[in-house]
Design an enzyme around this catalytic site. Structure first.
Site, PDB file in Angstrom:
ATOM      1  N   HIS A  32      16.043  74.898  59.422  1.00  0.00           N
ATOM      2  CA  HIS A  32      14.772  75.577  60.348  1.00  0.00           C
ATOM      3  C   HIS A  32      14.962  76.613  58.541  1.00  0.00           C
ATOM      4  CE1 HIS A  32      14.614  75.552  64.672  1.00  0.00           C
ATOM      5  NE2 HIS A  32      16.130  75.014  64.345  1.00  0.00           N
TER       6      HIS A  32
ATOM      7  N   HIS B  21      14.400  68.128  65.815  1.00  0.00           N
ATOM      8  CA  HIS B  21      15.696  68.205  66.193  1.00  0.00           C
ATOM      9  C   HIS B  21      15.967  66.694  67.349  1.00  0.00           C
ATOM     10  CE1 HIS B  21      17.798  72.128  67.585  1.00  0.00           C
ATOM     11  NE2 HIS B  21      16.975  72.795  66.414  1.00  0.00           N
TER      12      HIS B  21
ATOM     13  N   PHE C 263      14.149  81.719  65.501  1.00  0.00           N
ATOM     14  CA  PHE C 263      14.901  81.109  66.656  1.00  0.00           C
ATOM     15  C   PHE C 263      14.111  81.555  67.515  1.00  0.00           C
ATOM     16  CE2 PHE C 263      19.398  79.956  66.275  1.00  0.00           C
ATOM     17  CZ  PHE C 263      18.710  79.118  65.841  1.00  0.00           C
TER      18      PHE C 263
ATOM     19  N   HIS D  49      21.282  72.112  60.143  1.00  0.00           N
ATOM     20  CA  HIS D  49      20.701  72.080  61.446  1.00  0.00           C
ATOM     21  C   HIS D  49      19.669  74.050  60.722  1.00  0.00           C
ATOM     22  CE1 HIS D  49      20.382  75.260  64.865  1.00  0.00           C
ATOM     23  NE2 HIS D  49      19.499  74.001  64.651  1.00  0.00           N
TER      24      HIS D  49
ATOM     25  N   HIS E 297      12.018  77.486  74.222  1.00  0.00           N
ATOM     26  CA  HIS E 297      13.130  77.844  73.683  1.00  0.00           C
ATOM     27  C   HIS E 297      13.677  79.174  73.237  1.00  0.00           C
ATOM     28  CE1 HIS E 297      15.458  77.688  69.441  1.00  0.00           C
ATOM     29  NE2 HIS E 297      15.798  76.556  70.078  1.00  0.00           N
TER      30      HIS E 297
ATOM     31  N   HIS F   5      19.787  71.264  73.903  1.00  0.00           N
ATOM     32  CA  HIS F   5      18.365  70.308  73.331  1.00  0.00           C
ATOM     33  C   HIS F   5      18.477  69.179  73.484  1.00  0.00           C
ATOM     34  CE1 HIS F   5      18.814  74.176  71.059  1.00  0.00           C
ATOM     35  NE2 HIS F   5      18.464  74.366  70.639  1.00  0.00           N
TER      36      HIS F   5
ATOM     37  N   HIS G 146      23.209  78.717  72.105  1.00  0.00           N
ATOM     38  CA  HIS G 146      22.931  77.768  70.209  1.00  0.00           C
ATOM     39  C   HIS G 146      24.813  78.782  70.354  1.00  0.00           C
ATOM     40  CE1 HIS G 146      18.612  78.552  70.450  1.00  0.00           C
ATOM     41  NE2 HIS G 146      18.933  76.978  69.726  1.00  0.00           N
TER      42      HIS G 146
END
Length: 590
Positions: free
Chosen positions: A343, A372, A359, A339, A188, A218, A209
């Protein structure tokens, strides 16, 4: 887009040898570069302007199929891989100044720690993967054992014992095994931290992204992660749990992830957000939501992201991203909203937000994969809600985009977006739970408000560009009003906030309201709430310019404002307003 205005000059910029620095670190693996695919004899020429913009999809001509137009090249037949650029260039030396093509697999030999693109200082993280001796074109295997992904709050002790064992075994794999826990976390990191050059345009960095590849990339990532875990415990039916944060019963952090003696635990989480605290889907540390408003706000957020603001598929998936596109052209609704909030809410309570809140490190927290899995589940649900409407793009720029992953046998494989569209065909299904947000269409605080006519706010075209360091209220003219039912079915009315310029190293969020009289920024459970923009930090820092689109058709119906010539738009910075610049606001019809 990669422009061949000067072929000889362009060729001079392409390195003639492969980097070998990683082979010294991982001697057991040697990379094979992706290659140009397709029959060159069938490739035709076409003319494309180098003045192409990232946001041209509002224009109908951008949707035209050029496959059968005389003198034009079907760009969908050209897949530029690393090492294939010379061959591709030789085919288009005459009347083809540029090539648009799907993004292609990165060259692992050119993965670097790199430098911060803003500060030019070396990055203190290395997320480059091991190198492999060969790449196999992946074909989905026949589904013999369907994997079952349970809601995290409903899975029992027996399931979690199996899950914990699988993660323990993954963490125990050799450090240079691409299936190792940290190596999987680095997958990732590498794809999101501007680690790779784009294949076909080395001037641009690869970022999956904030664009239309967010969901399929993903999905592949979870697919292989799940298969690795299943093989480690010898269970071909094992499925990842999904953190069911769109349901009131699943809005707390799942209890098994909070036990310190568990392999599912991560010390770098916000300690004030442990159960029974509800996850805030509009989270901002600098503008906390009243506890009593979190649940109703969450349901409104989900309705907006899954129903109100996604009449057009572009708004759910995000902006188009092809070879030559700069990073972060524009996120879809779920990606930039719930989303991001999950996070940021979960990550360590520091500016860097580690692990889940940044990230580059987010894959180091096992809860990332449950989070996810829910995002992936929402993709499946949204496609189901579309009925007979278009559910996916038909352009090969999307369908033929490809990525590299290691499978459960540590084999490097190339996969494509087109194989991700049906989760059942990929061999897994989700536990069915209620969708309380689906019938949660918000009601207005004030019906037929006159605030647009009486506010005295300036016209939007006289205000922008500006820094969003305070609440901004502007009047936006509607090009069309009093639209008929037929008009609304043909065209969606959208509020476009463009030229959003931010530094990717910063956490930022702002909310958008229309004809709002109450100015209660933490109350989102009302029809006046139009949506948001947010991002969590990246390790690599780069200034990006992006945009969002917010649906107005249903919102204006609910407000009783369909006949109004102007609407009052309020931009409310919740976090990092000093780091946000806005270029403009307008209304379009698509």
């Amino acid at each position: 887009m990669f422009c061949f205005n000067n072929i000889s000059q362009t060729m001079a910029t392409i390195p003639l040898s492969w980097s070998t620095h990683l082979s010294q670190r991982q001697p057991n693996f040697v990379a094979e570069p992706p290659r140009l695919t397709g029959d060159p004899s069938k490739i035709r020429r076409f003319a494309v302007s180098c003045n192409h913009t990232n946001h041209g999809r509002d224009q109908k001509h951008d949707r035209e199929n050029v496959e059968n137009i005389p003198g034009k090249l079907d760009r969908r037949n050209v897949l530029l891989g690393v090492g294939g650029l010379y061959e591709a260039a030789s085919l288009v030396l005459s009347d083809s100044p540029a090539i648009a093509s799907p993004v292609s697999s990165p060259d692992f030999t050119k993965c670097t720690r790199g430098t911060n693109l803003n500060t030019q200082k070396p990055l203190d993280v290395d997320c480059c993967p091991p190198l492999a001796s060969g790449i196999i074109e992946y074909k989905l295997p026949p589904v013999q054992n369907m994997r079952f992904r349970p809601a995290a709050q409903l899975a029992g002790k027996e399931y979690y014992a199996k899950f914990e064992k699988a993660i323990e075994l993954m963490k125990a794999l050799p450090a240079d095994d691409p299936r190792n826990f940290m190596q999987q976390a680095n997958v990732h990191c590498a794809y999101c931290n501007l680690t790779y050059e784009q294949a076909g345009d080395p001037k641009q960095k690869l970022q999956i992204h904030n664009c239309w590849h967010f969901y399929p990339w993903h999905r592949w990532y979870l697919y292989f992660y799940e298969r690795i875990l299943g093989k480690l415990i010898g269970d071909p039916t094992f499925g990842l749990p999904f953190w069911n944060w769109d349901h009131p019963g699943g809005m707390v952090m799942p209890e098994p992830f909070t036990k310190k003696d568990s392999s599912l635990y991560d010390a770098r989480r916000n300690k004030t957000h442990l159960p029974p605290v509800l996850l805030d889907l509009a989270y901002s540390a600098k503008s906390p939501t009243k506890p009593s408003k979190i649940l109703p706000n969450n349901l409104t957020v989900m309705y907006g992201e899954m129903v109100r603001n996604v009449k057009k598929i572009d708004d759910f998936y995000g902006e188009k991203y092809v070879t030559g596109t700069a990073p972060n052209p524009g996120p879809g609704t779920v990606e930039r909203g719930s989303h991001i909030a999950a996070h940021a809410w979960t990550g360590e309570a520091t500016p860097s937000g580690e692990d889940m809140g940044n990230f580059y490190s987010t894959g180091r927290d096992v809860i990332f994969y449950a989070h996810h899995a829910n995002v992936d589940r929402l993709w499946t649900i949204w496609r189901g809600l579309r009925g007979t409407k278009p559910k996916d793009y038909t352009e090969a720029d999307w369908l033929e985009a490809d990525f590299l992953f290691y499978d459960e046998n540590a084999q490097l494989v190339r996969v494509r977006v087109k194989d991700t569209l049906e989760n059942e065909k990929m061999g897994y299904v989700y536990q069915e739970v209620d969708l309380p947000w689906l019938q949660n269409r918000p009601t207005p605080r004030v019906k037929k408000s006159k605030v647009a006519a009486t506010s005295g706010a300036p016209a939007a075209e006289t205000v922008f560009p500006l820094k969003l360091d305070k609440v901004v209220k502007v009047l936006v003219t509607r090009p069309k009003k009093s639209r008929s039912k037929n008009d609304k079915e043909k065209e969606e009315e959208l509020l476009v906030i463009e030229g959003i310029e931010v530094d990717t190293a910063k956490f930022v969020r702002f909310d958008v309201f229309v004809n709002d009289e109450e100015d209660k920024a933490d109350e989102l459970d009302k029809a006046e709430y139009a949506g948001c923009f947010s991002q969590i930090p990246h390790k690599n820092s780069i200034n990006v310019k992006t945009r969002i689109r917010l649906g107005l058709t249903e919102l204006l119906e609910d407000l009783g404002s369909e006949d109004d010539e102007k609407i009052l738009v309020s931009l409310v910075p919740k976090d990092g307003g000093d780091d946000i610049s806005i270029g403009g606001i307008k209304i379009i019809y698509v």
